[in-house]
Design a protein around this motif. Sequence first.
Motif, PDB file in Angstrom:
ATOM      1  N   GLY A   9      45.480  35.516  40.516  1.00 17.02           N
ATOM      2  CA  GLY A   9      45.569  36.071  41.863  1.00 17.02           C
ATOM      3  C   GLY A   9      45.429  37.583  41.779  1.00 17.02           C
ATOM      4  O   GLY A   9      46.139  38.231  41.017  1.00 17.02           O
ATOM      5  N   ILE A  58      48.083  35.839  49.116  1.00 14.64           N
ATOM      6  CA  ILE A  58      47.605  34.996  48.008  1.00 14.64           C
ATOM      7  C   ILE A  58      48.490  33.764  47.928  1.00 14.64           C
ATOM      8  O   ILE A  58      49.720  33.873  47.894  1.00 14.64           O
ATOM      9  N   GLU A  69      50.035  31.818  45.917  1.00 13.76           N
ATOM     10  CA  GLU A  69      50.443  31.740  44.518  1.00 13.76           C
ATOM     11  C   GLU A  69      50.968  30.362  44.145  1.00 13.76           C
ATOM     12  O   GLU A  69      50.773  29.897  43.012  1.00 13.76           O
ATOM     13  N   LYS A  82      49.533  28.307  40.988  1.00 16.47           N
ATOM     14  CA  LYS A  82      50.444  27.852  39.936  1.00 16.47           C
ATOM     15  C   LYS A  82      50.327  26.340  39.734  1.00 16.47           C
ATOM     16  O   LYS A  82      50.349  25.849  38.600  1.00 16.47           O
ATOM     17  N   TYR A 120      49.037  30.542  35.179  1.00 18.01           N
ATOM     18  CA  TYR A 120      48.771  31.406  36.334  1.00 18.01           C
ATOM     19  C   TYR A 120      49.128  32.844  36.000  1.00 18.01           C
ATOM     20  O   TYR A 120      50.139  33.119  35.341  1.00 18.01           O
ATOM     21  N   ARG A 174      49.051  37.051  37.744  1.00 20.63           N
ATOM     22  CA  ARG A 174      48.904  37.894  38.923  1.00 20.63           C
ATOM     23  C   ARG A 174      48.528  39.300  38.478  1.00 20.63           C
ATOM     24  O   ARG A 174      49.180  39.886  37.606  1.00 20.63           O
TER      25      ARG A 174
END
Length: 344
Positions: free
Chosen positions: A238, A265, A267, A271, A281, A283
């Motif tokens: 992300g 985003i 998330e 994930k 994942y 960021r």
Amino acid sequence: MFSKLTEISPLAYSYVYKDFLWLLLLIPILLLWYVLIHIKKARSINHSSVAHFENPAFNFWLWFKHFNFLLFLISFAFFVVAFSRPQDPKDVEEYKKKNIEGIDVVLTIDVSSSMFAEDFKPNRLESAKKTAMQFIKQRPNDRIGVVAYEGEAYTQAPLTTDHQLLLSLLSEIESGTVDQGTAIGSGLITAVNRLYKSDTKSKVIILLTDGENNRGDIDPLTAAQVASEYGIRVYTIGVGRNGMAPYPVQNMFGTTSMQNIEVRIDEDLLKEIATITDGQYFRAENENELNEIYGIIDKLEKSKVKVLEFKTNPPEKYYGFLFYGILLLTLYFLIDKTLLKRII
């Protein structure tokens, strides 16, 4: 084959069995033993006069015997080096490069209009392309492809080992090629379609987005399940800082101004995709973090790379040493059993 027999540069080589080289220390020991033996064999003879010994004749055969023993020591040294398996470091490095099993990777990049946000410099899209290029340069043995998506998804570059072509195609990615929006599921399933027939043991998708799934007929989690069934690992990224981000907006008069837009985003979705596919994942809130993430993925995948065990080992350099060792040892025995027989 003759060229291999002339390749004898022991100081330039590395050795598989380095411990064997310690046997070379026997050479000075053998030489010392040989000298002591001949000193003991010397006899002192009492004569009333030393006139006969003032100009002793040169004993060719005695010195020839010493020379022959030197041949034996040199042949021994050649055998020790040969059995240590010498290899040229350049050949070994080249062998490793050729015999590393690369993986198949598809970079799946969100090119929706929100990727023009300038919380990354000059913007998210250009920053994503730049870091992806650096990643490609670090993976010379991999087949890599590129999928771009916004409202729809398309293959920008199929899997290829032609990384120069790949870098060129990646640099040409632009937003606005297809309908606007963010079709994460479509982007993911398009990447899966590029990989599912691959017979490599490691298949990877790196999915990058700065938004939420709002377009496309494919549910992202369904696409993740399909990826999992084909053994494809998905790393999700992300991009975008928390809060608000500057975004260029064009007004009705054609002029562009910067406005802050909310960074949204999904998330949880990213994930979940990573979890389903045994991926991870990440960021990234700036370009440095994005670079670090690609570096982490690079290391993770390199740790999964398997060096294949081929029947052919790296090119060996023992041929010359073994040949000259056998030649000198044969010569030693021929001289010892024939010419030196006349020495009493």
